[in-house]
Design an enzyme around this catalytic site. Structure first.
Site, PDB file in Angstrom:
ATOM      1  NE  ARG A  64      -4.188  -7.630  -4.344  1.00  0.00           N
ATOM      2  CZ  ARG A  64      -3.205  -6.801  -4.681  1.00  0.00           C
ATOM      3  NH1 ARG A  64      -3.281  -6.057  -5.766  1.00  0.00           N
ATOM      4  NH2 ARG A  64      -2.112  -6.708  -3.955  1.00  0.00           N
ATOM      5  CG  HIS A 107      -1.645  -7.887 -10.813  1.00  0.00           C
ATOM      6  ND1 HIS A 107      -2.365  -8.558  -9.857  1.00  0.00           N
ATOM      7  CD2 HIS A 107      -1.114  -6.813 -10.159  1.00  0.00           C
ATOM      8  CE1 HIS A 107      -2.272  -7.933  -8.701  1.00  0.00           C
ATOM      9  NE2 HIS A 107      -1.515  -6.862  -8.864  1.00  0.00           N
TER      10      HIS A 107
HETATM   11  P1  NDP Z   1      -4.555   2.637   0.809  1.00  0.00           P
HETATM   12  O1  NDP Z   1      -4.687   1.756   2.000  1.00  0.00           O
HETATM   13  O2  NDP Z   1      -3.666   3.818   0.902  1.00  0.00           O
HETATM   14  O3  NDP Z   1      -5.991   3.149   0.359  1.00  0.00           O
HETATM   15  C1  NDP Z   1      -7.104   2.322   0.335  1.00  0.00           C
HETATM   16  C2  NDP Z   1      -8.324   3.171   0.098  1.00  0.00           C
HETATM   17  O4  NDP Z   1      -9.462   2.295  -0.013  1.00  0.00           O
HETATM   18  C3  NDP Z   1      -8.622   4.134   1.238  1.00  0.00           C
HETATM   19  O5  NDP Z   1      -9.093   5.354   0.733  1.00  0.00           O
HETATM   20  C4  NDP Z   1      -9.733   3.420   1.999  1.00  0.00           C
HETATM   21  O6  NDP Z   1     -10.624   4.252   2.725  1.00  0.00           O
HETATM   22  C5  NDP Z   1     -10.475   2.752   0.866  1.00  0.00           C
HETATM   23  N1  NDP Z   1     -11.277   1.640   1.374  1.00  0.00           N
HETATM   24  C6  NDP Z   1     -10.867   0.499   1.986  1.00  0.00           C
HETATM   25  N2  NDP Z   1     -11.917  -0.258   2.346  1.00  0.00           N
HETATM   26  C7  NDP Z   1     -13.024   0.422   1.952  1.00  0.00           C
HETATM   27  C8  NDP Z   1     -14.407   0.169   2.068  1.00  0.00           C
HETATM   28  N3  NDP Z   1     -14.883  -0.930   2.659  1.00  0.00           N
HETATM   29  N4  NDP Z   1     -15.261   1.099   1.587  1.00  0.00           N
HETATM   30  C9  NDP Z   1     -14.793   2.224   0.990  1.00  0.00           C
HETATM   31  N5  NDP Z   1     -13.483   2.519   0.858  1.00  0.00           N
HETATM   32  C10 NDP Z   1     -12.615   1.633   1.337  1.00  0.00           C
HETATM   33  O7  NDP Z   1      -4.104   1.685  -0.393  1.00  0.00           O
HETATM   34  P2  NDP Z   1      -3.282   2.060  -1.691  1.00  0.00           P
HETATM   35  O8  NDP Z   1      -3.886   3.255  -2.318  1.00  0.00           O
HETATM   36  O9  NDP Z   1      -1.831   2.094  -1.390  1.00  0.00           O
HETATM   37  O10 NDP Z   1      -3.533   0.757  -2.592  1.00  0.00           O
HETATM   38  C11 NDP Z   1      -4.837   0.372  -2.956  1.00  0.00           C
HETATM   39  C12 NDP Z   1      -4.839  -1.015  -3.547  1.00  0.00           C
HETATM   40  O11 NDP Z   1      -4.295  -1.009  -4.867  1.00  0.00           O
HETATM   41  C13 NDP Z   1      -3.975  -2.056  -2.837  1.00  0.00           C
HETATM   42  O12 NDP Z   1      -4.621  -2.557  -1.687  1.00  0.00           O
HETATM   43  C14 NDP Z   1      -3.788  -3.113  -3.902  1.00  0.00           C
HETATM   44  O13 NDP Z   1      -4.803  -4.067  -3.811  1.00  0.00           O
HETATM   45  C15 NDP Z   1      -3.914  -2.336  -5.213  1.00  0.00           C
HETATM   46  N6  NDP Z   1      -2.669  -2.294  -5.973  1.00  0.00           N
HETATM   47  C16 NDP Z   1      -2.661  -2.817  -7.247  1.00  0.00           C
HETATM   48  C17 NDP Z   1      -1.521  -2.757  -8.010  1.00  0.00           C
HETATM   49  C18 NDP Z   1      -1.509  -3.246  -9.415  1.00  0.00           C
HETATM   50  O14 NDP Z   1      -0.433  -3.314 -10.016  1.00  0.00           O
HETATM   51  N7  NDP Z   1      -2.648  -3.566  -9.991  1.00  0.00           N
HETATM   52  C19 NDP Z   1      -0.280  -2.151  -7.494  1.00  0.00           C
HETATM   53  C20 NDP Z   1      -0.411  -1.632  -6.163  1.00  0.00           C
HETATM   54  C21 NDP Z   1      -1.564  -1.715  -5.438  1.00  0.00           C
HETATM   55  P3  NDP Z   1     -10.108   5.150   3.962  1.00  0.00           P
HETATM   56  O15 NDP Z   1      -9.374   6.302   3.318  1.00  0.00           O
HETATM   57  O16 NDP Z   1     -11.354   5.540   4.628  1.00  0.00           O
HETATM   58  O17 NDP Z   1      -9.203   4.265   4.768  1.00  0.00           O
HETATM   59  C1  OXD Z   2       0.541  -4.486  -5.089  1.00  0.00           C
HETATM   60  C2  OXD Z   2       0.440  -5.126  -6.410  1.00  0.00           C
HETATM   61  O1  OXD Z   2      -0.333  -4.684  -4.247  1.00  0.00           O
HETATM   62  O2  OXD Z   2       1.421  -5.082  -7.182  1.00  0.00           O
HETATM   63  O3  OXD Z   2       1.527  -3.747  -4.871  1.00  0.00           O
HETATM   64  O4  OXD Z   2      -0.609  -5.673  -6.730  1.00  0.00           O
END
Ligand code: NDP
Ligand code: OXD
Length: 313
Positions: free
Chosen positions: A228, A276
């Site tokens: 993000r 994005h």
């Molecule tokens: P998940 O919820 O599966 O994974 C999130 C990861 O981030 C987990 O490993 C989690 O740790 C870690 N995390 C969260 N908070 C913290 C913190 N404070 N400190 C350290 N680690 C942290 O999410 P996804 O993998 O499905 O997606 C990740 C992000 O990708 C989405 O939230 C979105 O913002 C972004 N995204 C962007 C897209 C784009 O097109 N650019 C498309 C899709 C998603 P833990 O394993 O311990 O819970």
């Molecule tokens: C998502 C994105 O969060 O597209 O899936 O950013």
């Protein structure tokens, strides 16, 4: 439970295809219609208008069109019903493609070759092997793990940083505040795949980038952010590129989106910009699993991929 109607409220995606696919199975009301409709039990949303969902008296569950849910968790008016986020093979594959593409481009010196081509220069610089490079993934969740597997198969070394302790074969894992600096100190290419929460906002700043391994086989540290935009400080990235803390960056997300035409990020020679677009939610793959979840819920089965509102993702 009766078959619930859906309110579709999406900004930034074309709602028509979602509407067409979801309405093959159940009635869909397209926002701005239906804001107080008592027959609506589900909301399918992306960057919905603040306050919109609080007016639906019979809302049973909210489905986010994307994997990220900051648009829901950060809106205090969203009612306390379950929030389902998008987890799908199609999305993970797209993100993996983006990450592998950007890691390989930095590793194989794409920027240098593009500059050479524009000057018709025939010169082969030294090329290191993938096993000389450590890619550190911030956020080893659904998307981070998929990307890590692909990078391992290409021979890169992979580190992962998470909130809670975790393990993954062949990945060096670090967690929490105590794990952050050791994770960064062993990372040459930083890939950010974190959710935006109160703990992660602004985390990719100059102080963090300074901890990356700069004397490395790439000739400098590289940043790739596809999580993000508000995880990063755009100005700090510019500063880090200009003072040599970073060698190059690939950015898919920005503090303000769309990236303003006046932003210096557009024209920076060491930045690769995408709008994005790393892993866009494609209704052709995602509408059916969403409808299946609604059917299962109505059969009394639990919803999957629920958001934990306390942790914010
Ligand atoms: P998940 O919820 O599966 O994974 C999130 C990861 O981030 C987990 O490993 C989690 O740790 C870690 N995390 C969260 N908070 C913290 C913190 N404070 N400190 C350290 N680690 C942290 O999410 P996804 O993998 O499905 O997606 C990740 C992000 O990708 C989405 O939230 C979105 O913002 C972004 N995204 C962007 C897209 C784009 O097109 N650019 C498309 C899709 C998603 P833990 O394993 O311990 O819970
Ligand atoms: C998502 C994105 O969060 O597209 O899936 O950013």
């Amino acid at each position: 439970m009766e078959q619930g109607r859906i309110l579709l409220a999406v900004t930034g995606f074309y709602p028509q295809r979602w509407q067409e696919l979801l309405s093959a199975e159940r009635e869909v009301v397209l926002e701005p219609d239906g804001p107080q409709d008592p027959t609506i039990t589900y909301a399918v949303v992306w960057k919905q208008k603040p306050g919109l969902l609080s007016r639906l008296p019979s809302l049973r569950a909210i489905f986010s069109i994307g994997a990220g849910v900051d648009h829901l968790v950060q809106d205090p008016t969203v009612p306390p019903v379950p929030i389902v986020r998008m987890v799908a093979e199609n999305l993970s594959r797209h993100m993996t493609e983006y990450v592998v593409w950007r890691v390989l481009d930095h590793h194989r010196q794409g920027l240098l070759y593009r500059a050479q081509q524009s000057r018709r220069v025939w010169h082969e610089p030294q090329q290191r092997v993938a096993s000389d490079i450590s890619v550190g993934i911030m956020g080893l969740g659904q998307l981070g793990r998929a990307a890590a597997s692909a990078l391992l198969s290409l021979g890169f070394r992979v580190n992962g940083w998470t909130r809670r302790p975790t393990t993954m074969d062949e990945v060096a894992t670090f967690d929490g505040d105590a794990g952050l600096v050791p994770f960064l100190n062993g990372t040459d290419i930083l890939v950010v795949l974190l959710p935006l929460t109160k703990d992660t906002q602004g985390i990719v700043n100059h102080g963090l980038l300074r901890q990356l391994r700069q004397r490395n086989a790439l000739g400098g540290a590289v940043l790739i952010n596809a999580g993000r935009g508000k995880l990063q400080r755009d100005a700090d990235i510019l500063r880090a590129l200009d003072d040599g803390t970073l060698k190059e960056a690939s950015l898919d997300v920005f503090e303000t989106e769309p990236l303003p035409r006046t932003s210096p990020l557009w024209r920076h020679p060491k930045i690769f910009v995408t709008p994005h677009a790393a892993a866009t939610s494609d209704p052709a793959y995602l509408a059916q699993p969403m409808l299946e979840q609604m059917r299962a819920f109505e059969r009394g089965e639990p919803l999957e991929n629920l958001v934990d509102r306390t942790s914010g993702y």
